[in-house]
Motif scaffolding. Sequence first.
Motif, short mmCIF file in Angstrom:
data_model
loop_
_atom_site.label_atom_id
_atom_site.label_comp_id
_atom_site.label_asym_id
_atom_site.label_seq_id
_atom_site.Cartn_x
_atom_site.Cartn_y
_atom_site.Cartn_z
N ALA A 1 4.85 -9.46 -1.82
CA ALA A 1 4.02 -8.56 -2.63
C ALA A 1 2.54 -8.84 -2.41
O ALA A 1 1.74 -7.90 -2.28
CB ALA A 1 4.38 -8.69 -4.10
N ASP A 2 2.18 -10.11 -2.35
CA ASP A 2 0.78 -10.48 -2.11
C ASP A 2 0.33 -10.00 -0.73
O ASP A 2 -0.76 -9.46 -0.58
CB ASP A 2 0.58 -12.00 -2.20
CG ASP A 2 0.73 -12.52 -3.62
OD1 ASP A 2 0.63 -11.73 -4.57
OD2 ASP A 2 0.95 -13.74 -3.76
N ILE A 3 1.17 -10.22 0.26
CA ILE A 3 0.84 -9.81 1.63
C ILE A 3 0.68 -8.29 1.71
O ILE A 3 -0.25 -7.78 2.33
CB ILE A 3 1.89 -10.33 2.62
CG1 ILE A 3 1.81 -11.87 2.70
CG2 ILE A 3 1.72 -9.71 3.99
CD1 ILE A 3 2.97 -12.52 3.39
N GLN A 4 1.58 -7.57 1.04
CA GLN A 4 1.49 -6.10 1.04
C GLN A 4 0.23 -5.63 0.34
O GLN A 4 -0.42 -4.68 0.79
CB GLN A 4 2.74 -5.50 0.41
CG GLN A 4 3.97 -5.67 1.29
CD GLN A 4 5.25 -5.29 0.59
OE1 GLN A 4 5.27 -4.89 -0.57
NE2 GLN A 4 6.36 -5.43 1.29
N ALA A 5 -0.14 -6.29 -0.76
CA ALA A 5 -1.36 -5.92 -1.47
C ALA A 5 -2.60 -6.19 -0.62
O ALA A 5 -3.51 -5.35 -0.55
CB ALA A 5 -1.45 -6.69 -2.79
N ILE A 6 -2.64 -7.33 0.02
CA ILE A 6 -3.78 -7.67 0.90
C ILE A 6 -3.86 -6.68 2.05
O ILE A 6 -4.95 -6.21 2.41
CB ILE A 6 -3.66 -9.12 1.41
CG1 ILE A 6 -3.86 -10.10 0.26
CG2 ILE A 6 -4.65 -9.39 2.53
CD1 ILE A 6 -3.45 -11.52 0.57
#
Length: 55
Positions: A30-35
């Motif tokens: 989720a963090d990677i997708q948001a970044i």
Amino acid sequence: MTKSLPGKKSVLVQIRDDANAKLFSPEYQADIQAITALSIANINADTAISIANQD
């Protein structure tokens, strides 16, 4: 000429392996997708500003 530190390669391999494990773990997705989404939005905004500033 630089001196090789004992075990340097194995430390770097461990760092790489740990990073890859985190990169592909569900908790970080989720963090990677948001970044990624923010990066794309930033690029798109920069492109739009460049186009708007053209004469």
